[in-house]
Design a protein around this motif. Sequence first.
Motif, PDB file in Angstrom:
ATOM      1  N   LEU A  77      47.775  27.262  36.656  1.00 51.61           N
ATOM      2  CA  LEU A  77      46.474  27.313  35.985  1.00 51.61           C
ATOM      3  C   LEU A  77      45.568  26.197  36.507  1.00 51.61           C
ATOM      4  O   LEU A  77      44.399  26.438  36.821  1.00 51.61           O
ATOM      5  N   GLU A  78      46.106  24.988  36.602  1.00 52.11           N
ATOM      6  CA  GLU A  78      45.312  23.867  37.109  1.00 52.11           C
ATOM      7  C   GLU A  78      44.802  24.139  38.524  1.00 52.11           C
ATOM      8  O   GLU A  78      43.645  23.844  38.843  1.00 52.11           O
ATOM      9  N   GLU A  79      45.654  24.722  39.358  1.00 53.80           N
ATOM     10  CA  GLU A  79      45.239  25.042  40.722  1.00 53.80           C
ATOM     11  C   GLU A  79      44.135  26.094  40.725  1.00 53.80           C
ATOM     12  O   GLU A  79      43.156  25.985  41.462  1.00 53.80           O
ATOM     13  N   ALA A  80      44.274  27.120  39.883  1.00 59.43           N
ATOM     14  CA  ALA A  80      43.257  28.174  39.815  1.00 59.43           C
ATOM     15  C   ALA A  80      41.936  27.621  39.298  1.00 59.43           C
ATOM     16  O   ALA A  80      40.867  27.989  39.803  1.00 59.43           O
ATOM     17  N   LYS A 132      35.748  47.958  20.068  1.00 58.69           N
ATOM     18  CA  LYS A 132      35.140  48.226  21.382  1.00 58.69           C
ATOM     19  C   LYS A 132      34.601  46.953  22.027  1.00 58.69           C
ATOM     20  O   LYS A 132      33.692  46.974  22.830  1.00 58.69           O
ATOM     21  N   GLN A 133      35.204  45.818  21.670  1.00 58.02           N
ATOM     22  CA  GLN A 133      34.772  44.520  22.190  1.00 58.02           C
ATOM     23  C   GLN A 133      35.560  44.159  23.440  1.00 58.02           C
ATOM     24  O   GLN A 133      36.792  44.150  23.425  1.00 58.02           O
ATOM     25  N   GLU A 134      34.826  43.880  24.503  1.00 58.42           N
ATOM     26  CA  GLU A 134      35.458  43.447  25.744  1.00 58.42           C
ATOM     27  C   GLU A 134      35.230  41.952  25.901  1.00 58.42           C
ATOM     28  O   GLU A 134      34.141  41.454  25.651  1.00 58.42           O
ATOM     29  N   THR A 135      36.275  41.260  26.306  1.00 56.59           N
ATOM     30  CA  THR A 135      36.184  39.818  26.559  1.00 56.59           C
ATOM     31  C   THR A 135      36.664  39.552  27.971  1.00 56.59           C
ATOM     32  O   THR A 135      37.736  40.021  28.368  1.00 56.59           O
ATOM     33  N   ARG A 136      35.873  38.786  28.710  1.00 54.86           N
ATOM     34  CA  ARG A 136      36.244  38.379  30.069  1.00 54.86           C
ATOM     35  C   ARG A 136      36.229  36.862  30.108  1.00 54.86           C
ATOM     36  O   ARG A 136      35.238  36.238  29.734  1.00 54.86           O
ATOM     37  N   LEU A 137      37.337  36.287  30.532  1.00 54.43           N
ATOM     38  CA  LEU A 137      37.449  34.834  30.618  1.00 54.43           C
ATOM     39  C   LEU A 137      37.740  34.416  32.046  1.00 54.43           C
ATOM     40  O   LEU A 137      38.660  34.961  32.673  1.00 54.43           O
ATOM     41  N   THR A 138      36.996  33.464  32.523  1.00 59.65           N
ATOM     42  CA  THR A 138      37.285  32.882  33.828  1.00 59.65           C
ATOM     43  C   THR A 138      38.427  31.884  33.664  1.00 59.65           C
ATOM     44  O   THR A 138      38.800  31.523  32.547  1.00 59.65           O
ATOM     45  N   TYR A 139      38.953  31.422  34.798  1.00 58.89           N
ATOM     46  CA  TYR A 139      39.991  30.392  34.720  1.00 58.89           C
ATOM     47  C   TYR A 139      39.488  29.154  33.997  1.00 58.89           C
ATOM     48  O   TYR A 139      40.188  28.558  33.185  1.00 58.89           O
ATOM     49  N   THR A 150      39.260  28.185  42.041  1.00 59.70           N
ATOM     50  CA  THR A 150      38.392  29.334  41.723  1.00 59.70           C
ATOM     51  C   THR A 150      38.050  29.334  40.233  1.00 59.70           C
ATOM     52  O   THR A 150      38.416  30.249  39.500  1.00 59.70           O
ATOM     53  N   PRO A 151      37.323  28.333  39.762  1.00 58.97           N
ATOM     54  CA  PRO A 151      37.072  28.206  38.331  1.00 58.97           C
ATOM     55  C   PRO A 151      36.306  29.381  37.720  1.00 58.97           C
ATOM     56  O   PRO A 151      36.489  29.688  36.542  1.00 58.97           O
ATOM     57  N   ASP A 152      35.485  30.054  38.507  1.00 60.70           N
ATOM     58  CA  ASP A 152      34.665  31.132  37.969  1.00 60.70           C
ATOM     59  C   ASP A 152      35.226  32.527  38.224  1.00 60.70           C
ATOM     60  O   ASP A 152      34.583  33.532  37.926  1.00 60.70           O
ATOM     61  N   LYS A 153      36.433  32.585  38.752  1.00 62.16           N
ATOM     62  CA  LYS A 153      37.107  33.874  38.951  1.00 62.16           C
ATOM     63  C   LYS A 153      37.671  34.345  37.613  1.00 62.16           C
ATOM     64  O   LYS A 153      38.156  33.546  36.804  1.00 62.16           O
ATOM     65  N   GLU A 154      37.624  35.655  37.364  1.00 59.72           N
ATOM     66  CA  GLU A 154      38.148  36.182  36.106  1.00 59.72           C
ATOM     67  C   GLU A 154      39.662  36.013  36.039  1.00 59.72           C
ATOM     68  O   GLU A 154      40.380  36.353  36.977  1.00 59.72           O
ATOM     69  N   ALA A 155      40.109  35.486  34.927  1.00 57.36           N
ATOM     70  CA  ALA A 155      41.536  35.287  34.686  1.00 57.36           C
ATOM     71  C   ALA A 155      42.072  36.314  33.695  1.00 57.36           C
ATOM     72  O   ALA A 155      43.204  36.768  33.818  1.00 57.36           O
ATOM     73  N   VAL A 156      41.256  36.655  32.702  1.00 60.12           N
ATOM     74  CA  VAL A 156      41.680  37.565  31.644  1.00 60.12           C
ATOM     75  C   VAL A 156      40.554  38.550  31.353  1.00 60.12           C
ATOM     76  O   VAL A 156      39.399  38.146  31.209  1.00 60.12           O
TER      77      VAL A 156
END
Length: 187
Positions: free
Chosen positions: A5-8, A26-33, A12-18
């Motif tokens: 996680l620390e490396e990601a 109907k709620q979508e959640t997108r979390l970056t690293y 790539t801090p702004d890449k989607e992780a989840v």
Amino acid sequence: MLDYLEEAVSRTPDKEAVVAFKTETKQETRLTYRALDEISSRIAANLRKLGIGTGDVVSFELPTWWEFTALHIACLKIGAISNPLMIILRERELKFMLAQAQTRVLIVPSTFRGFNYGGMAHGLRGDLPDLAHVFVIGGDPEDSFERLLAPEDPGERSVPAAALNPDSVIELLYTSGTTGEAKGVMH
């Protein structure tokens, strides 16, 4: 344990992780690293304020929502043991598992697929002396999981990472108990 996680977060801090989707709302959640790291750190800090730390069991009976991942990472950050429980469990099985694990914190959805998990969790408290805290996702203000998402006070220090080693128990998973009572398997 948190190295990847620390490396990601670093690379790539702004890449989607989840990416998570709650079918009922109907709620979508997108979390970056970066966001996942920040949210899990807030949860860890707020659990620490409640006295939760190394070796304490944090149980959660959740669907595959983003909170599931954030809770597990938060537990790693403070050395607590995460205990994910199948969403289909009810009072009898939960009471046994939570008592055996000496669970200190339980997190559940308010409702899911028409069942009142918040009511069930609060109903179990009287029979579980180790259970100090119940948090409900979408719950009332006094038991709301969202309280664990509150940012740290500016004057407080961040939660230091727990000193985990290869022999540290980081997760407790229960078997189905097909030949008797369920068994807690330490990972």
